[in-house]
Motif scaffolding. Structure first.
Motif, mmCIF file in Angstrom:
data_model
loop_
_atom_site.group_PDB
_atom_site.id
_atom_site.type_symbol
_atom_site.label_atom_id
_atom_site.label_comp_id
_atom_site.label_asym_id
_atom_site.label_seq_id
_atom_site.Cartn_x
_atom_site.Cartn_y
_atom_site.Cartn_z
ATOM 1 N N GLU A 1 0.834 -1.205 0.000
ATOM 2 C CA GLU A 1 0.000 0.000 0.000
ATOM 3 C C GLU A 1 0.875 1.263 0.000
ATOM 4 O O GLU A 1 1.867 1.316 0.738
ATOM 5 N N PRO A 2 0.510 2.304 -0.758
ATOM 6 C CA PRO A 2 1.212 3.582 -0.635
ATOM 7 C C PRO A 2 1.126 4.058 0.823
ATOM 8 O O PRO A 2 0.088 3.893 1.454
ATOM 9 N N HIS B 1 5.232 0.029 -4.496
ATOM 10 C CA HIS B 1 3.892 0.461 -4.100
ATOM 11 C C HIS B 1 2.865 0.027 -5.134
ATOM 12 O O HIS B 1 3.138 0.019 -6.336
#
Ligand SMILES: Nc1nc2c(c(=O)[nH]1)N[C@H]1C(S)=C(S)[C@@H](COP(=O)(O)OP(=O)(O)OC[C@H]3O[C@@H](n4cnc5c(N)ncnc54)[C@H](O)[C@@H]3O)O[C@H]1N2
Ligand code: MOO
Length: 469
Positions: A219-220, A230
């Motif tokens: 996940e970012p 990412h």
């Protein structure tokens, strides 16, 4: 021999012997069973950009009544025909009508009634409605504010009907003002509101679920371990779906574990019309989407013993590995599943080639494709024989309005910043391997409503014509 023939017959439906599918053939498969979603009546502001599923017949005229378009004085035009600065016509003011007033006194000959913009124009006593006019306040001696005067001096003549908005001059009651198939812009919604409609019958937004896959995908905002990146695909795809009119959401990326993928999908199918996955479809050892969805699953494309999703190679670049199939939702609906490749540019180009047309079809749109513009190539690049290339280019118009394109960066499917610099995808036919300056290509515009781009492109780090994919 017979055994070999049988084996070939077994393999053909799996697409293993037939070679890559042409882009339009895969698009036709993707669009199979894609019909506009059953119409729903939605509040106006939820219907923006959606396609109307009914003809709209006006239940009232617009304007609904003869009204004033100016703040001023209703008079009989004949009464002020000789008015001038030197010889104003003085009339008794017998009423005062603000906008929205229910009580409108009649207009007697030789009299005036003060009216505001939007107010009902009085009915004339002993004259036709067409003989009434409104003199704007600036053409009188009256103050613009405060109570109505007892008398008003009119300094200019006005023709019959001047400054009067006629009932029905815009829309007649019973007139069909909008047709099924029209896409609702803010202006359309304004007309519906004017007609008193709080809601409208439209093809609703398809619900799209986006699922990224890959053990390396994080996940970012979360820290990256060695070899990790990412998740950008799910963000791009959800945003692209929303921009195209869908109601899209993402679920957290799943690891390269087929059971995890199926477990992540199962509870989401009830709220989805389309599932998009990215990654896990090429030729490697951990192709999670392929492993999970090659199984026969409830509602799947292959029936009792075939794969839920048919995995194919499409003769295009980027975006070669594709899949399309179905899964069953708990309510028995079949949910469309499209499996897109994981490379970020490939995923985005696949969206443009296949997902956008699917969305537009179920939204009730007739035109499924982005607009194409013919453009002259300024800086060339290479393409792959036998593949339709959708190449990232920046499109600019010269002073004569002629569109020009130049390659942006290289063809690598990981170059996400170059994808931002690009404003169009040039469509290179299968037989062309060398795109040269001066060639003309059809280009798919990526920017909303824009065909012209100004300013220099951002410098790119990769040379055009480098290694493909
Ligand atoms: N031996 C072969 N290898 C590959 C072939 C082939 O034909 N033979 N095809 C190549 C092509 S073309 C493509 S496209 C990719 C498609 O691969 P997958 O769909 O299986 O995707 P992954 O292997 O999972 O990932 C590819 C690439 O993209 C990155 N990725 C994946 N998901 C995301 C995400 N959500 N956000 C950002 N980036 C993502 C991933 O890390 C990989 O770098 O296969 C080629 N290989
Ligand atoms: O088809 Mo891959 O999509 O070329 O990078």
């Amino acid at each position: 021999m017979a055994a070999r023939q049988r084996r070939r017959a077994d393999l053909r439906p799996l697409g293993l012997l037939s070679g890559p599918r042409r882009l339009e053939d895969h698009l036709a498969v993707v669009l199979e069973g894609a019909d506009p979603l059953p119409p729903r009546r939605l509040p106006l502001l939820e219907a923006l950009d959606l396609v109307l599923a009914e003809d709209v017949v006006a239940g009232m005229s617009l304007p609904r009544f003869d009204g004033s378009s100016m703040d001023g004085y209703a008079v009989l035009a004949a009464d002020v025909a000789g008015a001038s600065d030197d010889a104003p016509v003085v009339l008794d003011v017998t009423g005062d009508v603000p906008a929205g007033a229910a009580d409108v006194p009649p207009l007697a000959p030789g009299r005036a009634v003060r009216v505001m913009t939007g107010a009902t124009v009085p009915v004339a006593e002993g004259a036709a409605a067409a003989d009434v006019a409104v003199v704007q306040v600036e053409w009188t001696d009256a103050a613009q504010t405060g109570p109505a005067p007892a008398r008003v001096a009119v300094r200019r003549p006005v023709g019959p009907g001047r400054n009067v908005r006629r009932a029905g001059e815009d829309v007649e009651e019973g007139e069909t003002v909008l047709r099924a198939g029209e896409r609702l812009s803010p202006r359309h919604l304004g007309l519906l509101a004017s007609l008193g409609r709080p809601a409208v019958l439209v093809h609703p937004r398809p619900r799209v679920l986006v699922l990224s896959t890959g053990t390396e995908v994080v996940e970012p905002g979360e820290p990256l371990g060695p070899g990790q990146i990412h998740d950008s695909n799910s963000t791009v795809l959800v945003a692209a779906c929303r921009e195209a009119g869908a109601d899209a959401r993402r679920v957290r990326a799943v690891e390269d574990e087929p059971e995890r993928l199926l477990a992540a999908l199962a509870p989401e199918l009830a709220g989805a019309d389309l599932v998009l996955t990215t990654g896990g479809v090429s030729a490697g050892a951990y192709e999670v989407v392929k492993e999970a969805l090659s199984r026969p699953l409830p509602g799947g494309a292959g029936g009792a013993d075939g794969p839920a999703v048919d995995f194919v190679r499409v003769a295009m670049q980027p975006g070669g590995p594709q899949g399309s199939g179905w899964l069953a939702a708990p309510d028995g609906r079949r949910v469309r599943v499209l499996t897109l490749p994981g490379n970020p540019v490939s995923a985005y180009v696949s969206f443009e080639a296949f997902v956008r047309p699917w969305l537009r079809r179920v939204l009730g749109e007739v035109e499924l494709q982005r607009p194409l513009v013919e453009a002259v190539v300024d800086r060339g690049w290479r393409s792959v024989e036998g593949k339709r290339q959708l190449y990232r280019v920046r499109l600019e118009r010269d002073h004569d309005g002629v569109a020009h394109v130049g390659a942006i960066g290289g063809p690598g499917s990981h170059l996400v910043a170059d994808l931002v610099t690009a404003t169009a995808l040039a469509v290179v036919p299968e037989e062309v391997t060398d795109v040269r300056p001066g060639d003309t290509l059809a280009c798919m515009l990526l920017e909303r409503g824009s065909t012209a781009v100004t300013g220099p492109p951002r410098p790119t780090t990769t040379e055009p014509g480098g290694p493909v994919a």
